[in-house]
Write a protein that holds these residues in place. Structure first.
Motif, PDB file in Angstrom:
ATOM      1  N   GLY A 127      15.741   6.494  -6.066  1.00  0.00           N
ATOM      2  CA  GLY A 127      16.059   5.080  -5.959  1.00  0.00           C
ATOM      3  C   GLY A 127      15.362   4.358  -4.827  1.00  0.00           C
ATOM      4  N   LYS A 128      14.482   5.039  -4.106  1.00  0.00           N
ATOM      5  CA  LYS A 128      13.799   4.420  -2.976  1.00  0.00           C
ATOM      6  C   LYS A 128      12.401   3.964  -3.370  1.00  0.00           C
ATOM      7  N   HIS A 129      11.858   3.058  -2.548  1.00  0.00           N
ATOM      8  CA  HIS A 129      10.507   2.562  -2.732  1.00  0.00           C
ATOM      9  C   HIS A 129       9.767   2.644  -1.400  1.00  0.00           C
ATOM     10  N   LEU A 130       8.462   2.781  -1.497  1.00  0.00           N
ATOM     11  CA  LEU A 130       7.616   2.826  -0.307  1.00  0.00           C
ATOM     12  C   LEU A 130       6.789   1.554  -0.226  1.00  0.00           C
ATOM     13  N   ALA A 131       6.947   0.842   0.882  1.00  0.00           N
ATOM     14  CA  ALA A 131       6.162  -0.367   1.155  1.00  0.00           C
ATOM     15  C   ALA A 131       5.129  -0.037   2.222  1.00  0.00           C
ATOM     16  N   VAL A 132       3.881  -0.343   1.937  1.00  0.00           N
ATOM     17  CA  VAL A 132       2.784  -0.080   2.869  1.00  0.00           C
ATOM     18  C   VAL A 132       1.908  -1.317   2.938  1.00  0.00           C
ATOM     19  N   GLY A 133       1.443  -1.644   4.121  1.00  0.00           N
ATOM     20  CA  GLY A 133       0.539  -2.778   4.253  1.00  0.00           C
ATOM     21  C   GLY A 133      -0.311  -2.647   5.497  1.00  0.00           C
ATOM     22  N   ALA A 134      -1.360  -3.455   5.559  1.00  0.00           N
ATOM     23  CA  ALA A 134      -2.284  -3.394   6.688  1.00  0.00           C
ATOM     24  C   ALA A 134      -3.019  -4.716   6.810  1.00  0.00           C
ATOM     25  N   GLY A 135      -3.711  -4.864   7.922  1.00  0.00           N
ATOM     26  CA  GLY A 135      -4.512  -6.052   8.155  1.00  0.00           C
ATOM     27  C   GLY A 135      -5.187  -5.937   9.507  1.00  0.00           C
ATOM     28  N   HIS A 136      -5.726  -7.038   9.987  1.00  0.00           N
ATOM     29  CA  HIS A 136      -6.241  -7.012  11.349  1.00  0.00           C
ATOM     30  C   HIS A 136      -5.955  -8.320  12.055  1.00  0.00           C
ATOM     31  N   TYR A 137      -6.184  -8.319  13.358  1.00  0.00           N
ATOM     32  CA  TYR A 137      -5.709  -9.401  14.204  1.00  0.00           C
ATOM     33  C   TYR A 137      -6.768  -9.740  15.244  1.00  0.00           C
ATOM     34  N   SER A 138      -6.652 -10.952  15.798  1.00  0.00           N
ATOM     35  CA  SER A 138      -7.611 -11.410  16.799  1.00  0.00           C
ATOM     36  C   SER A 138      -7.222 -10.906  18.181  1.00  0.00           C
ATOM     37  N   SER A 139      -8.091 -11.149  19.137  1.00  0.00           N
ATOM     38  CA  SER A 139      -7.844 -10.708  20.511  1.00  0.00           C
ATOM     39  C   SER A 139      -6.697 -11.457  21.166  1.00  0.00           C
ATOM     40  N   ASP A 140      -6.233 -12.555  20.577  1.00  0.00           N
ATOM     41  CA  ASP A 140      -5.090 -13.288  21.114  1.00  0.00           C
ATOM     42  C   ASP A 140      -3.784 -12.524  20.930  1.00  0.00           C
ATOM     43  N   VAL A 141      -3.783 -11.555  20.052  1.00  0.00           N
ATOM     44  CA  VAL A 141      -2.553 -10.865  19.655  1.00  0.00           C
ATOM     45  C   VAL A 141      -2.368  -9.591  20.472  1.00  0.00           C
ATOM     46  N   ALA A 142      -1.161  -9.442  21.038  1.00  0.00           N
ATOM     47  CA  ALA A 142      -0.822  -8.232  21.784  1.00  0.00           C
ATOM     48  C   ALA A 142       0.136  -7.339  21.015  1.00  0.00           C
ATOM     49  N   LYS A 143       0.888  -7.915  20.069  1.00  0.00           N
ATOM     50  CA  LYS A 143       1.859  -7.128  19.304  1.00  0.00           C
ATOM     51  C   LYS A 143       1.971  -7.708  17.901  1.00  0.00           C
ATOM     52  N   VAL A 144       2.033  -6.807  16.923  1.00  0.00           N
ATOM     53  CA  VAL A 144       2.239  -7.197  15.529  1.00  0.00           C
ATOM     54  C   VAL A 144       3.475  -6.475  15.020  1.00  0.00           C
ATOM     55  N   THR A 145       4.368  -7.207  14.387  1.00  0.00           N
ATOM     56  CA  THR A 145       5.568  -6.619  13.796  1.00  0.00           C
ATOM     57  C   THR A 145       5.662  -7.059  12.332  1.00  0.00           C
ATOM     58  N   VAL A 146       6.594  -6.449  11.609  1.00  0.00           N
ATOM     59  CA  VAL A 146       6.806  -6.812  10.213  1.00  0.00           C
ATOM     60  C   VAL A 146       8.300  -6.911   9.943  1.00  0.00           C
ATOM     61  N   SER A 147       8.696  -7.912   9.194  1.00  0.00           N
ATOM     62  CA  SER A 147      10.055  -8.016   8.677  1.00  0.00           C
ATOM     63  C   SER A 147       9.968  -8.089   7.160  1.00  0.00           C
TER      64      SER A 147
END
Length: 277
Positions: free
Chosen positions: A195-215
């Protein structure tokens, strides 16, 4: 098909499996990718066409990949009975695990090699993780980069790798346009048994970013992503709170970016290019 990604309609997750050049909602199979780039901060120079994944505006060509099973397709499911077609409430779910473990460099190299073929020699892994559980087709993800700062994303299954993109190096190497800080690569949601599912994702970010989170969905809790060399990756196990069928789409992932002072400088859920859809 030859396409101009600027002509694509925007959604939180892009389904592949019909011709990629269709400019309105592409909603067919399991692999998904978003193609909007928004936020604040400076972008890298716009210099040349690159191989992208998930619809970055610098690529004008990509054949449609081979169809894969529908999101939420249940193992062994057949027919189109009401129970098998239940989409469920996408915001009625529980995140059960977001812990990832690192894939060792030797195995990551094998994954890139089987995923990219002859092109693998140009890339080295910058983010390679096993997901908290395995779907029927993948147990993790590897992001590679070449000397020109071009990214690739490969799903892992043991020491083998695969990509829904054609060619598999179809992914972006820079942010697009002034003021963009986040770019999205492929994201997927697949059944993982029990009954479970796996969510996977990716991307990239600029030098302005120090932390990336996901909700996820309408839940406020944010989970850390794995960040390395300008790329981020997340993987989460989730379980719908009610029975769902083969067309379960699941909750939308929302990426958040923070600067070094801890200020949120990008929230995907508030990005007008996503909200308009």
């Amino acid at each position: 098909m030859k396409i101009d990604p600027q002509d694509r309609a925007v959604s939180f997750r892009r389904r592949w499996g019909v011709p990629l050049g269709v400019a309105t909602g592409v909603t067919a199979v399991s692999v998904a990718a978003v193609a909007v780039f928004s936020g604040v901060g400076d972008a890298k120079p716009d210099t040349t066409e690159r191989a992208l994944s998930g619809g970055s505006p610098t690529k004008t060509a990509s054949p449609s990949p081979s169809p894969r099973p529908s999101d939420g397709a249940q193992a062994g499911g057949t027919g189109s009975s009401p129970s098998s077609d239940r989409t469920g409430d996408p915001n009625a779910f529980t995140i059960t695990d977001t812990k990832t473990t690192a894939i060792d460099p030797g195995t990551a190299a094998k994954i890139l090699s089987s995923c990219l073929g002859a092109d693998a020699a140009q890339y080295h892994a910058v983010a390679a993780v096993r997901a908290p559980l395995a779907s029927r087709t993948a147990d993790g993800v590897v992001i590679g980069i070449n000397p020109a700062d071009q990214y690739v994303q490969c799903a892992s299954e043991g020491d083998k790798g695969s990509s829904p993109d054609s060619p598999p190096t179809f992914i972006n190497d820079r942010l697009w346009g002034t003021g963009r800080v986040i770019e999205y690569f492929d994201s997927t949601l697949e059944p993982a048994g029990n009954g479970k599912h796996l969510a996977v994702g990716a991307g990239h970010y600029s030098s302005d970013v120090a932390k990336v989170t996901v909700s996820f969905g309408d839940q406020k809790k944010e989970y850390p992503t794995v960040m390395a060399d300008g790329a981020f990756v997340y993987a989460a196990a989730l379980k719908p709170n009610t029975p769902v069928g083969r067309h379960y789409m699941g909750p939308d992932p929302h990426i958040h970016a923070y600067d070094a002072a801890g200020k949120e400088i990008y929230n995907q859920a508030e990005d007008p290019k996503f909200r308009s859809n």
